[in-house]
Write an enzyme that holds these catalytic residues in place. Structure first.
Site, PDB file in Angstrom:
ATOM      1  N   LYS A  76      16.938  -1.644  14.994  1.00 54.55           N
ATOM      2  CA  LYS A  76      17.993  -0.661  14.807  1.00 54.55           C
ATOM      3  C   LYS A  76      18.139   0.169  16.084  1.00 54.55           C
ATOM      4  CE  LYS A  76      18.209  -2.102  10.511  1.00 54.55           C
ATOM      5  NZ  LYS A  76      17.184  -1.900   9.491  1.00 54.55           N
ATOM      6  N   TRP A 117      16.189   0.796   0.726  1.00 54.88           N
ATOM      7  CA  TRP A 117      14.931   0.563   1.445  1.00 54.88           C
ATOM      8  C   TRP A 117      13.794   1.300   0.764  1.00 54.88           C
ATOM      9  CZ3 TRP A 117      15.412  -3.626   3.844  1.00 54.88           C
ATOM     10  CH2 TRP A 117      16.573  -3.948   4.557  1.00 54.88           C
ATOM     11  N   ASP A 165       9.320   5.670   6.826  1.00 53.54           N
ATOM     12  CA  ASP A 165      10.061   4.528   7.358  1.00 53.54           C
ATOM     13  C   ASP A 165      11.173   5.107   8.235  1.00 53.54           C
ATOM     14  OD1 ASP A 165      11.735   2.395   7.865  1.00 53.54           O
ATOM     15  OD2 ASP A 165      12.067   1.863   5.759  1.00 53.54           O
TER      16      ASP A 165
HETATM   17  C1  LIG Z   1      16.544  -2.470   8.337  1.00 52.83           C
HETATM   18  C2  LIG Z   1      15.635  -1.574   7.605  1.00 52.83           C
HETATM   19  C3  LIG Z   1      14.462  -2.045   6.994  1.00 52.83           C
HETATM   20  C4  LIG Z   1      14.066  -3.510   7.006  1.00 52.83           C
HETATM   21  O1  LIG Z   1      13.536  -3.827   8.217  1.00 52.83           O
HETATM   22  P1  LIG Z   1      12.953  -5.289   8.519  1.00 52.83           P
HETATM   23  O2  LIG Z   1      12.424  -5.104   9.897  1.00 52.83           O
HETATM   24  O3  LIG Z   1      14.121  -6.229   8.433  1.00 52.83           O
HETATM   25  O4  LIG Z   1      11.921  -5.599   7.513  1.00 52.83           O
HETATM   26  C5  LIG Z   1      13.637  -1.139   6.358  1.00 52.83           C
HETATM   27  N1  LIG Z   1      13.960   0.159   6.309  1.00 52.83           N
HETATM   28  C6  LIG Z   1      15.074   0.648   6.876  1.00 52.83           C
HETATM   29  C7  LIG Z   1      15.353   2.118   6.801  1.00 52.83           C
HETATM   30  C8  LIG Z   1      15.952  -0.200   7.532  1.00 52.83           C
HETATM   31  O5  LIG Z   1      17.066   0.293   8.105  1.00 52.83           O
END
Ligand SMILES: *Cc1c(COP(=O)(O)O)cnc(C)c1O
Length: 362
Positions: free
Chosen positions: A198, A107, A174
């Protein structure tokens, strides 16, 4: 309508992921009749007072749960965390600016790729050389950086920042896979963003907690929808918001609050992580993949010494009602995601399955 009894499996999927059972029940009722108004949550106007109060409560719960200070706004956006990779850089990173990135997994690498479209990227530290099994520490953070970007929890590789770097440079984080799992000092961050699916709600919305001053002056001409100020000015209602995803996220935040808030989640998450990691550390068959001090309390990534037993173990898990255990395709092995809504009994069930498998195959 007749209620069908079914056996609930223990869902260890990384995302979309488990949510509290009572949230599913309340959400399903709202699909048929929202608050007794004779209409579904899915058919009412987003400008109705009923939906406006959902949005208001979602914003205020997020602020309360994370102790968001004045000067910040909570937004519910679309396009997922993946759009935040570019939106943050597009708004903040001028052609001649440099941003620092810590590369701790796939990511982060994707965020780096997007930022390079807009300005200079200085990869301050990377754990790529050991296949992202640890969180780098002790690197220099130059004061001139526009921001420092990091991934607080690495969903795929099972590592997590347990402490954030100490720096005066604003951090963009993030937090897709650990938001609301622990207390944080929001004032260290310029932007926190997280895809809902998540640890916060269903797929379809992305929360962004933004320092209003930090995002007030985009460094270039930015399309309306990709300018944070558009969404700040309109309370996340510039266009039709993802009404159901915001509603179910709001219900999940209510559940977090009712169950003692984020500090209580943190304690429960610690207990769950201790249970499974203690088992792994004493097992002769399974072992944890990440460096101990950097282990994720959300995504437990583990491997088996005898790889020939991989499919057999997955079959046993499925029969025991433990779903979503197969590891990410880029890592192999296994991954148990133990987000807020997974209770300790679910984790104990998995540990029991592993112990029994070890007893009969070890
Ligand atoms: C799942 C995830 C993403 C991607 O998220 P989307 O909402 O599908 O764009 C980005 N960063 C992390 C840490 C993730 O676990």
């Amino acid at each position: 309508m007749e209620k069908v009894e079914f056996v609930k499996v223990n869902n260890f999927s990384a995302g979309p992921a488990i949510l509290p059972q009572e949230v599913f029940e309340e959400a399903s009722e709202a699909v048929l009749d929202f608050q007794g108004i004779g209409m579904s949550i899915l058919e009412i106007s987003h400008r109705s007072k009923e939906f406006q109060s959902v949005m208001d409560e979602a914003v205020s719960l997020a602020k309360e749960l994370l102790a968001v200070p004045n000067g910040y706004e909570v937004l519910f956006l679309q396009g997922g965390a993946s759009t935040q990779f570019l939106m943050a850089a597009m708004n903040l990173l001028g052609d001649n600016d440099t941003a620092g990135y810590v590369e701790t997994g796939s990511w982060s690498a994707k965020a780096i790729k997007e930022a390079k479209l807009y300005g200079h990227v200085n990869i301050l530290a990377s754990s790529k050389d050991d296949e992202y099994a640890h969180i780098p520490k002790g690197y220099d953070i130059p004061g001139h950086l526009k921001y420092l970007h990091l991934t607080s929890n690495n969903t795929i590789f099972g590592t997590q920042f347990h402490e954030f770097p100490k720096t005066a440079v604003p951090i963009i984080a993030d937090m897709s896979s650990d938001i609301f799992s622990r207390t944080i000092d929001v004032d260290k961050f310029g932007i926190i963003y997280a895809g809902a699916q998540k640890n916060m709600g269903p797929a379809g919305t992305c929360i962004a907690i933004v320092n209003k001053e930090f995002v007030a002056h985009p460094v270039r001409t930015v399309p309306t929808m990709l300018d944070y100020n558009t969404h700040i000015a309109k309370g996340s209602m510039f266009n039709t918001p993802p009404v159901f995803a915001v509603y179910v996220s709001m219900l999940t935040m209510r559940w977090v609050k009712k169950n003692g808030g984020v500090s209580h989640m943190a304690k429960a998450n610690q207990d769950k992580a201790d249970l499974i990691y203690n088992y792994l550390d004493n097992s002769n068959l399974f072992y944890g993949r990440a460096r101990k001090e950097d282990r994720s309390k959300m995504n437990v990534v583990f491997l088996i010494k005898n790889q020939d037993l991989t499919d057999s173990f997955l079959g046993v898990c499925a029969r025991a009602g433990c779903s979503g255990i197969k590891g990410h395709r880029s890592v192999g092995g296994f991954r148990a995601s133990i987000y807020n809504a997974m209770n300790i009994d679910g984790v104990q069930t998995l540990v029991d399955v592993m112990s029994e498998f070890e007893r009969t195959h070890g």
